[in-house]
Structures are given as C-alpha cells and as structure tokens.
Design an enzyme around this catalytic site. Structure first.
Site, PDB file in Angstrom:
ATOM      1  CE1 TYR A 149      44.438  41.480  34.571  1.00 17.71           C
ATOM      2  CE2 TYR A 149      45.636  41.780  32.503  1.00 17.71           C
ATOM      3  CZ  TYR A 149      45.645  41.588  33.881  1.00 17.71           C
ATOM      4  OH  TYR A 149      46.839  41.509  34.547  1.00 17.71           O
ATOM      5  N   GLY A 150      38.728  41.611  31.046  1.00 16.72           N
ATOM      6  CA  GLY A 150      37.816  41.910  29.937  1.00 16.72           C
ATOM      7  C   GLY A 150      36.787  42.989  30.190  1.00 16.72           C
ATOM      8  CB  CYS A 198      38.025  35.174  24.652  1.00 17.07           C
ATOM      9  SG  CYS A 198      38.044  34.977  26.453  1.00 17.07           S
ATOM     10  CB  THR A 199      42.496  32.907  27.076  1.00 19.26           C
ATOM     11  OG1 THR A 199      41.637  33.600  27.990  1.00 19.26           O
ATOM     12  CG2 THR A 199      43.715  33.729  26.773  1.00 19.26           C
ATOM     13  CG  HIS A 200      38.331  31.602  29.429  1.00 16.14           C
ATOM     14  ND1 HIS A 200      39.355  32.519  29.504  1.00 16.14           N
ATOM     15  CD2 HIS A 200      38.061  31.228  30.705  1.00 16.14           C
ATOM     16  CE1 HIS A 200      39.690  32.686  30.776  1.00 16.14           C
ATOM     17  NE2 HIS A 200      38.919  31.930  31.524  1.00 16.14           N
ATOM     18  CD  GLU A 238      37.996  31.391  34.949  1.00 15.70           C
ATOM     19  OE1 GLU A 238      37.863  31.532  36.161  1.00 15.70           O
ATOM     20  OE2 GLU A 238      38.864  31.977  34.265  1.00 15.70           O
ATOM     21  CB  CYS A 242      45.485  38.100  28.154  1.00 12.51           C
ATOM     22  SG  CYS A 242      43.967  38.920  28.587  1.00 12.51           S
ATOM     23  CG  ASN A 243      42.310  37.024  22.727  1.00 12.17           C
ATOM     24  OD1 ASN A 243      42.374  37.009  21.509  1.00 12.17           O
ATOM     25  ND2 ASN A 243      42.457  35.924  23.442  1.00 12.17           N
ATOM     26  CB  THR A 244      41.380  41.705  27.491  1.00 13.94           C
ATOM     27  OG1 THR A 244      40.311  40.775  27.299  1.00 13.94           O
ATOM     28  CG2 THR A 244      40.820  43.042  27.870  1.00 13.94           C
ATOM     29  CG  ASP A 249      45.299  34.823  30.491  1.00 13.56           C
ATOM     30  OD1 ASP A 249      44.861  35.722  29.749  1.00 13.56           O
ATOM     31  OD2 ASP A 249      44.557  34.014  31.065  1.00 13.56           O
ATOM     32  CB  SER A 250      43.457  38.275  32.854  1.00 10.81           C
ATOM     33  OG  SER A 250      42.750  37.315  32.097  1.00 10.81           O
TER      34      SER A 250
HETATM   35  N1  DGL Z   1      42.149  36.245  29.151  1.00 13.25           N
HETATM   36  C1  DGL Z   1      41.037  37.085  28.776  1.00 13.25           C
HETATM   37  C2  DGL Z   1      41.059  37.289  27.241  1.00 13.25           C
HETATM   38  O1  DGL Z   1      41.594  36.494  26.508  1.00 13.25           O
HETATM   39  C3  DGL Z   1      39.709  36.524  29.226  1.00 13.25           C
HETATM   40  C4  DGL Z   1      39.478  36.609  30.717  1.00 13.25           C
HETATM   41  C5  DGL Z   1      39.453  38.032  31.233  1.00 13.25           C
HETATM   42  O2  DGL Z   1      38.469  38.771  30.960  1.00 13.25           O
HETATM   43  O3  DGL Z   1      40.400  38.430  31.885  1.00 13.25           O
HETATM   44  O4  DGL Z   1      40.539  38.263  26.779  1.00 13.25           O
END
Ligand code: DGL
Length: 284
Positions: free
Chosen positions: A43-44, A189-191, A156, A74-76, A11-12
């Site tokens: 990463y987003g 998104c992971t969060h 976060e 990570c979704n991005t 993940d990022s």
């Molecule tokens: N992990 C990223 C996602 O799921 C979220 C955090 C980021 O922007 O890196 O898209």
C-alpha cells in the site's frame, strides 16, 4: 452487538501480524480475524485514493464476518483511511483503531529533547499523520519524516540481520539533516520492528519506538470502557484466530513465520469485491 464476536484486524499483507500478536497477548480470551490484503500489497507506494479504496474493501469484507471492533494494523492505511472508516463505522457502533496515535504517544513520552524522527513508507511520510499526531500532543516537537521503502522487501526476504539492510539503513539516515539531534525514532511501518536491533546497533543514541504493545493496550482499555470485552480476558482462556489473505497463501505462511515465529493457521483465501467496498461507502 455481541461481545463474543471477533475483533477484525487488517494490514496490506503480513506485517500487521506484529500488531495481531500483541493483541493476542493483551486480550487472550478474544477471537480475532486477520485479513492480509496480499493481492494488493504494498500500500505504501499507492495514491491516497487507492489506499482508501483498498482499505474500505478490506474493512467491508471484515464487517461481513460480524466483527465487534476493527484494528487497522497498517501505518499507510491508518494514514489515509482511519477517518473514513471511523466515520463509516460510527453509526453501526464498531470502534476503529489505528496505529499512529499509540506510537506518537510513546514517542512523546520517551523523547527527552523533543526531536523525533518518523520512519515509514512513502505514503505514510507524505501523509504527515504522525507529524499531526505529535504536534497535537506537543506543538513544540521537531519532527522529521524519513521514507525507507527498501526496508519492506528486504525484511520480507528474511534479511533482518543482513549487511545489505545495514548499508541501506545508513544510506537512508545519511539524508537526515542534523541526525545526531534526534533522540527518538518511530518505527512507523509494520515491518520495521524486525530490524529494530540492527538500527539500534548502528545508531545507539536513538531510541527506536515500536508501538504494537501500546496499540494493544489502547484497544483493551477502550473495549473495556465501552463494555465490549469478553468477560474472561483476565483468565487464561484462549480465543481463536482466523487468517484471510487475498493472494499467495503459502508466502503469507512463510513470511508470517519471520514476523511472529509461528506459521499463521488456519488461512483461507478470499476475493474482495465491489460489494465489500459498498458496505463502507453506503455507511458514509
Ligand atoms: N503495512 C505497511 C505499513 O505499515 C507496509 C507494507 C506496505 O507498503 O503495504 O505501512
């Protein structure tokens, strides 16, 4: 390929721990190596080229650890790098999984009126991979993307159950035309699973989809199909998990606790190099 090898997860940063947690529950005998690219998060907000480059570096680094499968938590990164990494890993027989198809699958099954909202980072929404996946499954589905970039820093910060987060959510959702017509929203998104209960309280008519468990089930199914599982996943034997981060180990430990309720351990710091990226580019 040896079935005793670890499953790589990346993940990022810290958010992918939700996916890792689901994988650990689904596959208790497997060992995992999780890499959080905390030096380059988020990463987003990056360009597609940068996301592919960062993801390739991380994946190349994990390949040095002899992984038998790779999960992009990570979704991005899934939005922009899944195809590249699948292409690179196909000749060396490493299956690569993303998180978009599983969420889309659950959303299609759950939505009764076919109107689905997708919440994600700017990159994920602009990449339209959720829309493509949903339309592959059912071309009549109405999809509306909604970028919610402030959610990641709020979560976060530990403000999951905070009035500021609720206010921000209301502001974002107010941008959606015909909001009441959507019965399902993908937490893309992971969060975002961490604020699922806050969103459910504000928007009780919307079913919020968190797909970590579905992703884990798909990984389980596929690894079983290709005979890549350790033989003992049905028993209680426990595999090992190792964590790697590219920056600020203490913060990863602290914020990781919000995500999974325990402090990730053991954690090592790693530097990602051009040579890591070249492992992937040479395979393309
Ligand atoms: N992990 C990223 C996602 O799921 C979220 C955090 C980021 O922007 O890196 O898209």
């Amino acid at each position: 390929m040896n079935n005793q090898m670890s499953i790589g997860v990346f993940d990022s940063g810290v958010g992918g721990l939700t996916v890792l947690h689901a994988l650990q529950k689904e596959l208790p005998a497997e060992s995992f190596i999780y890499l959080g690219d905390t030096a380059r998060v988020p990463y987003g907000t990056r360009s597609p080229e940068t996301i592919v480059r960062y993801s390739s570096r991380v994946a190349g680094h994990l390949m040095r650890h002899d992984i038998k499968a790779l999960v992009i938590a990570c979704n991005t990164a899934t939005s922009y790098a899944l195809e590249t990494l699948q292409k690179a890993c196909a000749p060396i027989n490493i299956p690569v999984f993303g998180v978009i198809e599983p969420s889309a699958q659950v959303a299609v099954e759950k939505s009764t009126n076919g109107n689905i909202l997708v919440l994600g980072t700017e990159g994920t929404i602009q990449g339209h991979k959720y829309t493509e996946a949903l339309h592959r499954m059912n071309p009549t589905i109405k999809v509306q993307g909604l970028a919610c970039p402030l959610f990641v820093p709020l979560i976060e910060e530990g403000w999951h159950n905070h009035h500021v987060t609720a206010t921000v959510a209301k502001e974002y959702f107010a941008q959606v035309p015909n909001l009441t017509s959507f019965d399902t929203a993908i937490l893309g998104c992971t969060h975002y699973p961490l604020i699922k209960s806050v969103l459910e309280k504000i928007f009780p008519t919307i079913d919020f989809i968190d797909s970590a468990e579905t992703t884990a089930k798909i990984v389980h199914h596929k690894l079983a199909e290709i005979n890549r599982l350790k033989s003992s996943n049905t028993t209680h034997s426990s595999g090992q998990t190792r964590f790697l981060v590219t920056d600020n180990l203490q913060r990863f430990r602290k914020v990781g606790y919000y995500f999974v309720g325990y402090e990730p351990d053991p954690i090592d710091m790693v530097d990602l190099t051009d040579a890591d990226e070249q492992i992937v580019t040479k395979l393309l």
